[in-house]
Every structure is written in structure tokens, then in C-alpha cells.
Design a protein around this motif. Structure first.
Motif, short mmCIF file in Angstrom:
data_model
loop_
_atom_site.label_atom_id
_atom_site.label_comp_id
_atom_site.label_asym_id
_atom_site.label_seq_id
_atom_site.Cartn_x
_atom_site.Cartn_y
_atom_site.Cartn_z
N TYR A 38 3.02 9.11 -7.38
CA TYR A 38 2.10 8.33 -8.22
C TYR A 38 2.26 8.73 -9.70
O TYR A 38 2.25 7.87 -10.59
CB TYR A 38 0.65 8.56 -7.79
CG TYR A 38 0.31 8.11 -6.40
CD1 TYR A 38 0.97 7.05 -5.78
CD2 TYR A 38 -0.69 8.76 -5.67
CE1 TYR A 38 0.64 6.64 -4.50
CE2 TYR A 38 -1.03 8.36 -4.38
CZ TYR A 38 -0.35 7.30 -3.80
OH TYR A 38 -0.69 6.92 -2.53
N GLN A 41 5.15 7.21 -11.33
CA GLN A 41 4.92 5.78 -11.54
C GLN A 41 4.13 5.56 -12.83
O GLN A 41 4.33 4.57 -13.53
CB GLN A 41 4.17 5.19 -10.34
CG GLN A 41 5.04 5.06 -9.10
CD GLN A 41 4.27 4.57 -7.89
OE1 GLN A 41 3.03 4.54 -7.89
NE2 GLN A 41 4.97 4.18 -6.85
N LYS A 46 4.55 1.91 -14.18
CA LYS A 46 4.28 1.10 -12.99
C LYS A 46 2.84 1.26 -12.50
O LYS A 46 2.38 0.48 -11.66
CB LYS A 46 5.26 1.48 -11.86
CG LYS A 46 6.69 1.08 -12.13
CD LYS A 46 7.58 1.40 -10.93
CE LYS A 46 9.01 0.94 -11.15
NZ LYS A 46 9.88 1.26 -10.01
N TYR A 189 12.08 10.40 -8.63
CA TYR A 189 10.85 11.17 -8.87
C TYR A 189 10.91 12.53 -8.18
O TYR A 189 10.34 13.51 -8.67
CB TYR A 189 9.61 10.37 -8.43
CG TYR A 189 9.24 10.49 -6.97
CD1 TYR A 189 8.36 11.48 -6.52
CD2 TYR A 189 9.77 9.61 -6.02
CE1 TYR A 189 8.02 11.58 -5.19
CE2 TYR A 189 9.43 9.71 -4.69
CZ TYR A 189 8.56 10.70 -4.27
OH TYR A 189 8.22 10.80 -2.94
#
Length: 282
Positions: A38, A41, A46, A189
């Protein structure tokens, strides 16, 4: 790892008490993996910072949004619930990032402050590859030195906007730490999170006491923070200079043998030598 300091939520209506993590060390590996996904992102746009906090709040509490809630939310009938969720997530899940700037120029930066490897094992080309222990505990001095050198080159490429070269270096970095030949298909990531963790481990080694063989040693004293000429000379020699210093002692054998010695055995030896030199000066 830091002392546990869980957040506590009391749900009086149901007579329940929930404890949720207030630091990376308190999360499970599964929670760490999701939270870092997360977080990255957010870094690529995002996911908004507010959405990140809500996602993490639901992840850590086990809170699930019922279909009835989603239906009411689309109709604009869940404003009070939304407001409470937003406030709770902002209060309890903001520790993952550092916040800076004004309201008009607000910025956030991932704040991974744990010596714990968030990805102790990753899948590479269908194989499960094991990475370094927490705080790089099982690395040889050679692996540490080479990893540090690749990391420095990577950040230099990022600074120069040499993106293709940086991606290649990041793959080489992961291949070194996880002893695998091809890391190109590992999610970005994951690779970036491992790099950030490696950076924090270096910071920790150079700033905090470390327990080696049951003894707490102030290894950070080997890395003075002043700008004296002697310190500048030591910094310019870098870790390769330390390798030759250890090899000269002969305690771990020649240069090649010393390079294959565990990182913390090398640091413990250097620390003992540092203390011995201080006694001689007195």
C-alpha cells in the motif's frame, strides 16, 4: 526491536478491546507485506494518503466493510461512519509515514524504522529464496560491503535520473542478498522495501548499541559523527579499508578469509580493538 506499544481501541457497545500495532515491529510478516505494498502505491500516486490509512486500519483491526455499508455510502448515507473511520485511521495509522510541508505543499515519506526484514523469504523464478536475517545478522563482510556499494551506486543513478541503470543495480542488489541469479520478475515494491530496510539497518548499526553473543556493544562508537581530519580519512577509506585493517591482524586469516567472515564478528573485533586503543592512550 523496540518495546511493544500497541494502540488500544475499546468498543463499549460490544464489550471488546482491540490492540493494533503502533510500529512495524508489532506487525505480522503478512501485515508488513500488505502495508508496504500500500505504501509504495502511495509513492507512485495509485493510492492517496487517506486511502492508505483506511486500508491499513482495516487490515490491522480486521474491520470489514459490509455490503449494506457500501450501498449506503454510494447514496451518501454513511457520512458519520466515514468521518469516524477517517479520524481513527488518521490517529492510529499515520506512524507509517513522516509528514512534512504545509497544507498546500503537503508531503509524506515512508518511515520504515525496523531492523526486521519485511521479506525474509521471496519467490524468485518459482523458487523460495531466503534473504538476510534481521539486522543483516547472517551476512558475510563481503556480502555487506558489496551490498552497500551497489546501494550507493543505485542512489547515484536515481539522483542522475538514470532509471534503466538503477533498475539493473536494484536487481543485482536483490540477487546478492537472496543468492539468486534473476530477480527481474520480483515485484518492484518488494525490491524497494528490502533496499529501504537495508538502509535502516546501516543507520541502526552506526547509531545504536547492538547485542552480539549476549553482550551489548556500542558498535556505533566506530562511526564518529564529527568532522575531524582523522574521521574524514577513515570515512574515505570506507569499509574496504576496514577489511584490510582486519586482515592485517591475521585473526580471521588473509583478506579473502576475512571477507567471508560474519559481519558482526568483524564489527565485534573492531570494537575490541577500539577499546584496547583507548586503554593504551590512557
Amino acid at each position: 526491536m523496540q518495546e511493544l506499544n500497541m494502540h488500544v481501541i475499546e468498543i463499549f457497545e460490544k464489550g471488546k478491546v482491540l490492540e493494533i500495532p503502533a510500529h512495524w515491529d508489532e506487525c505480522s510478516i503478512e501485515q508488513l507485506n500488505s502495508m508496504l505494498k500500500y505504501a509504495f502505491q502511495v509513492s507512485v500516486g495509485k493510492l492517496s494518503y487517506g486511502e492508505f490509512r483506511l486500508q491499513v486500519f482495516c487490515l490491522l483491526t480486521g474491520f470489514q466493510v459490509a455490503p449494506k455499508y457500501q450501498y449506503h455510502n454510494r447514496l451518501g448515507l454513511s457520512d458519520a461512519i466515514n468521518e469516524n473511520l477517517y479520524k481513527l485511521s488518521a490517529e492510529l495509522c499515520s506512524w507509517c509515514f513522516l509528514e512534512s510541508g504545509s497544507k498546500q505543499d503537503f508531503k509524506v515519506q515512508l518511515n520504515y524504522t525496523s531492523i526486521r526484514n519485511p521479506f525474509p523469504c521471496i519467490e524468485i523464478s518459482g523458487k523460495h529464496c531466503t534473504g538476510p536475517d534481521d539486522l543483516l545478522g547472517n551476512l558475510t563482510f563481503a556480502e555487506f560491503r558489496n551490498g552497500l556499494s551497489i546501494m550507493q551506486d543505485y542512489f547515484q543513478c536515481i539522483q542522475n535520473e538514470e532509471i534503466a541503470e538503477a533498475e539493473g543495480l536494484l536487481n543485482t542488489f536483490i540477487s546478492l542478498l537472496y543468492k539468486s541469479e534473476d530477480c527481474t520478475k520480483v515485484e518492484l515494491y518488494i525490491k524497494q522495501a528490502i533496499l529501504i530496510w537495508f538502509c535502516y539497518c546501516i543507520h541502526f548499526i552506526q547509531s545504536e548499541p547492538i547485542v552480539i553473543d549476549g553482550n551489548e556493544l556500542d558498535i556505533f562508537l566506530l562511526f564518529p559523527k564529527n568532522d575531524s581530519p582523522s574521521n574524514q580519512t577513515k570515512q574515505s577509506l570506507g569499509w574496504s579499508g576496514l577489511l584490510f585493517e582486519v586482515a592485517e591482524s591475521g585473526i580471521f586469516g588473509n583478506v579473502e578469509a576475512a571477507d567471508q567472515t560474519n559481519l558482526f564478528q568483524i564489527l565485534a573485533f573492531l570494537y575490541k580493538k577500539y577499546l584496547d586503543n583507548k586503554k593504551l592512550k590512557k
